[in-house]
Design a protein around this motif. Structure first.
Motif, mmCIF file in Angstrom:
data_model
loop_
_atom_site.group_PDB
_atom_site.id
_atom_site.type_symbol
_atom_site.label_atom_id
_atom_site.label_comp_id
_atom_site.label_asym_id
_atom_site.label_seq_id
_atom_site.Cartn_x
_atom_site.Cartn_y
_atom_site.Cartn_z
ATOM 1 N N GLU A 170 0.820 -1.215 0.000
ATOM 2 C CA GLU A 170 0.000 0.000 0.000
ATOM 3 C C GLU A 170 0.855 1.268 0.000
ATOM 4 O O GLU A 170 0.332 2.371 0.128
ATOM 5 N N GLY A 171 2.173 1.092 -0.074
ATOM 6 C CA GLY A 171 3.057 2.252 -0.086
ATOM 7 C C GLY A 171 3.236 2.897 1.274
ATOM 8 O O GLY A 171 3.572 4.078 1.379
ATOM 9 N N ILE A 172 3.014 2.120 2.336
ATOM 10 C CA ILE A 172 3.118 2.651 3.707
ATOM 11 C C ILE A 172 4.483 2.300 4.292
ATOM 12 O O ILE A 172 5.069 1.258 3.977
ATOM 13 N N ASP A 173 4.973 3.179 5.166
ATOM 14 C CA ASP A 173 6.308 3.056 5.758
ATOM 15 C C ASP A 173 6.549 1.771 6.549
ATOM 16 O O ASP A 173 5.655 0.968 6.758
ATOM 17 N N GLN A 174 7.772 1.698 7.054
ATOM 18 C CA GLN A 174 8.208 0.543 7.838
ATOM 19 C C GLN A 174 7.602 0.547 9.241
ATOM 20 O O GLN A 174 7.438 1.592 9.868
ATOM 21 N N ILE A 175 7.324 -0.651 9.742
ATOM 22 C CA ILE A 175 6.874 -0.836 11.124
ATOM 23 C C ILE A 175 8.032 -0.520 12.074
ATOM 24 O O ILE A 175 9.168 -0.949 11.830
ATOM 25 N N VAL A 176 7.742 0.240 13.128
ATOM 26 C CA VAL A 176 8.779 0.615 14.104
ATOM 27 C C VAL A 176 8.533 -0.036 15.473
ATOM 28 O O VAL A 176 9.204 0.275 16.448
ATOM 29 N N THR A 177 7.577 -0.951 15.532
ATOM 30 C CA THR A 177 7.230 -1.621 16.789
ATOM 31 C C THR A 177 8.434 -2.332 17.400
ATOM 32 O O THR A 177 9.138 -3.068 16.706
ATOM 33 N N GLU A 178 8.639 -2.122 18.698
ATOM 34 C CA GLU A 178 9.677 -2.865 19.417
ATOM 35 C C GLU A 178 9.108 -4.217 19.814
ATOM 36 O O GLU A 178 7.985 -4.280 20.326
ATOM 37 N N ILE A 179 9.864 -5.276 19.581
ATOM 38 C CA ILE A 179 9.478 -6.610 20.066
ATOM 39 C C ILE A 179 10.567 -7.024 21.048
ATOM 40 O O ILE A 179 11.713 -7.252 20.666
ATOM 41 N N LEU A 180 10.204 -7.057 22.318
ATOM 42 C CA LEU A 180 11.164 -7.267 23.390
ATOM 43 C C LEU A 180 10.685 -8.371 24.318
ATOM 44 O O LEU A 180 9.493 -8.639 24.414
ATOM 45 N N SER A 181 11.621 -8.970 25.037
ATOM 46 C CA SER A 181 11.251 -9.979 26.020
ATOM 47 C C SER A 181 10.715 -9.295 27.278
ATOM 48 O O SER A 181 11.252 -8.280 27.719
#
Length: 175
Positions: free
Chosen positions: A125-136
């Motif tokens: 869809e031409g949308i930016d990168q995900i910036v979600t942190e995935i942490l323990s």
């Protein structure tokens, strides 16, 4: 045997997110609180200044025989804009960052897989990168927020829901 698991999600303001999760069949309990910062037992006022480094979190206790962690993740990705760094809509600051704190290796893998699936849909869809942190979540304390924040939208049905989203649905699983 108690077959419940916990999941931790940060999607910006926690009021609307908590309601989205408590409405899912198989979710046993939800609460809102703070995770990922440096100050023990932070207050909402402290978290709001950004100085504690905590994110506004929803703790979801769910029955994995009734709802999968993947289903919770699918809801997480579409209930906010995971490409928006440290803000959701008009809410700006690190406390509104997008984050997942995982409680097992399985949760971590599923979070990464669903992130990649959703990223592919966003990219199309031409949308930016995900910036979600995935942490323990291991060793990361979860501090319960003040009572007036718990089930806020149940107490205040017309309260601020605060959710923005990319408008892109999570892709259906191919059979």
């Amino acid at each position: 045997m108690n077959s419940s698991e916990k999941a931790y999600f940060a999607t910006g303001c926690f009021w609307g997110a908590e309601r989205r999760f408590w409405n899912i069949d198989g979710v046993i309990e939800t609460s809102v609180g703070y995770m990922g910062g440096v100050r023990p037992n932070p207050s909402y006022e402290q978290v709001c200044t950004g100085v504690t480094g905590h994110a506004e979190m929803v703790e979801v206790t769910f029955d994995p025989t009734r709802v999968s962690y993947r289903r919770l993740l699918e809801e997480f990705w579409v209930m906010h804009d995971p490409t928006s760094l440290n803000r959701q809509g008009g809410d700006i600051g690190t406390q509104y960052r997008s984050a997942i704190f995982t409680t097992s290796e399985s949760q971590k893998l599923q979070a990464e897989v669903t992130r990649d699936v959703y990223q592919a849909a966003l990219t199309r869809e031409g949308i930016d990168q995900i910036v979600t942190e995935i942490l323990s979540a291991e060793g990361v304390p979860y501090y319960l927020a003040e009572e007036y924040h718990q089930k806020y939208l149940q107490k205040n049905p017309n309260g601020y829901d605060c959710h923005s989203s990319t408008g892109v649905a999570f892709p259906a699983l191919a059979n």
